[in-house]
Design a protein around this motif. Structure first.
Motif, PDB file in Angstrom:
ATOM      1  N   ALA A 153       0.833  -1.203   0.000  1.00 16.53           N
ATOM      2  CA  ALA A 153       0.000   0.000   0.000  1.00 16.53           C
ATOM      3  C   ALA A 153       0.867   1.252   0.000  1.00 16.53           C
ATOM      4  O   ALA A 153       0.549   2.242  -0.672  1.00 16.53           O
TER       5      ALA A 153
ATOM      6  N   CYS B 128      -6.118  -0.690  -5.817  1.00 16.39           N
ATOM      7  CA  CYS B 128      -5.914  -2.123  -5.594  1.00 16.39           C
ATOM      8  C   CYS B 128      -5.027  -2.720  -6.684  1.00 16.39           C
ATOM      9  O   CYS B 128      -4.145  -3.544  -6.404  1.00 16.39           O
TER      10      CYS B 128
ATOM     11  N   MET C 132      -1.479  -1.621  -6.105  1.00 15.94           N
ATOM     12  CA  MET C 132      -0.932  -2.424  -5.006  1.00 15.94           C
ATOM     13  C   MET C 132      -0.480  -3.796  -5.489  1.00 15.94           C
ATOM     14  O   MET C 132       0.601  -4.285  -5.125  1.00 15.94           O
TER      15      MET C 132
END
Length: 337
Positions: A25, A289, A292
């Motif tokens: 993250a 996402c 990431m």
């Protein structure tokens, strides 16, 4: 007694994965901020992960969380993409426009199916590349890879394909709008061309609005229709991939859970049950996402594996992009009302 999974209770498993997820993250945040200056956050996430892995080996404490981010967070990002689908997509485009976009997606998947192996590329990677061009860039590549790829080189192939298609999409965002103006396409035809050919959603939207607001509106709708085709395309690809394998009697595969979640999210959003604010918030969350997951994949890839990817898959991506440009131009020039 707590439910056990792999020898660990669920709370313990969460704590075990948390450090690696937090690292991914953090890299994704850095990539997102860097992309505000130039480039794609997806590409920066992959590059930052690769560079960090080249100078530092993640300890065992982080590896399970990195693995979770590379696989499960990617699936979460694809599922959240469903919230971008709404009924306005079909209301703005007429039947011929919808049919043309669907046919173009099918053409690119078919070209990838046949041409990829002719270039010496595995059929699985060919389908991942074709989906990335035909549907929605990085998200489609990730989704199809989750469905069809099972070998040890899957992470490398997905990462390199996503990086390459993101760069191609960035170039298209700059080069295609002048092409629209040179061809004398109006807002409707120009928007359908841009939304129907540029790989990444953000790039297609930006290219459309760089021409004029009307072209931008149409490009956005056309692009979201391609996004809506992600789930059916993944299911079709999974079936045909299994048909071409060793199994003599392939059966229709059950769709993965993340594709089911994508469809449910799209249906809920199209029905108006999802608040507009929530729908809008899921777009950057879905992208984050994916960034990431790219950071996580970069952390697990040695540079030598990137070099092993070769130029043939990039050549396939370029061939598919040219075919998509040609078929789209033919429609907006001669077939669009």
């Amino acid at each position: 007694m707590l439910h056990q999974t792999g020898g660990l209770s669920e709370p313990n498993r969460l704590w075990r994965d948390l450090p690696g997820i937090a690292l991914c993250a953090l890299i994704a945040c850095s990539a997102t901020w860097t992309a505000l200056l130039a480039g794609s956050a997806v590409v920066w996430g992959l590059i930052f992960g690769l560079v960090l892995a080249a100078i530092w080996s993640p300890p065992a404490l982080l590896k399970t969380g990195i693995s979770f981010a590379a696989k499960q967070v990617m699936r979460i990002g694809v599922a959240l993409l469903g919230f971008q689908i709404s009924l306005s997509t079909l209301q703005v485009l007429d039947v011929a426009d919808v049919a043309a976009i669907v046919i173009n997606v099918a053409i690119i998947l078919a070209v990838g199916w046949f041409v990829g192996p002719m270039l010496g590329i595995t059929r699985e990677l060919s389908l991942v590349a074709a989906a990335s061009v035909a549907i929605c860039g990085a998200s489609a590549a990730a989704a199809v890879a989750c469905v069809v790829m099972r070998n040890d080189s899957a992470n490398r192939d997905v990462a390199c394909t996503i990086g390459a298609v993101s760069i191609i999409s960035s170039a298209a965002m700059i080069l295609y709008p002048p092409l629209v103006q040179m061809a004398g396409l109006g807002p409707a035809a120009g928007g359908i061309f841009l939304g129907g050919t540029i790989q990444e959603v953000a790039h297609a939207v930006a290219a459309g609005y760089s021409v004029n607001p009307e072209t931008g509106d149409m490009a956005t709708v056309a692009k979201l229709l391609r996004v809506a085709l992600l789930a059916p395309a993944c299911i079709a690809v999974s079936f045909f991939a299994s048909s071409g394998g060793a199994s003599p009697k392939p059966s229709l595969p059950l769709p993965p859970a993340f594709l089911v979640a994508f469809v449910v999210a799209a249906l809920l959003n199209a029905s108006g049950l999802v608040p507009r604010e929530l729908s809008q918030a899921t777009a950057p969350l879905s992208r984050f996402c994916l960034v990431m997951s790219m950071a996580a994949i970069g952390l697990t890839l040695p540079w030598r594996s990137i070099r092993a990817f070769g130029l043939k898959p990039i050549m396939l991506l370029l061939i598919l992009s040219v075919v998509l440009i040609g078929s789209s131009l033919i429609y907006v020039t001669y077939g669009s009302s």
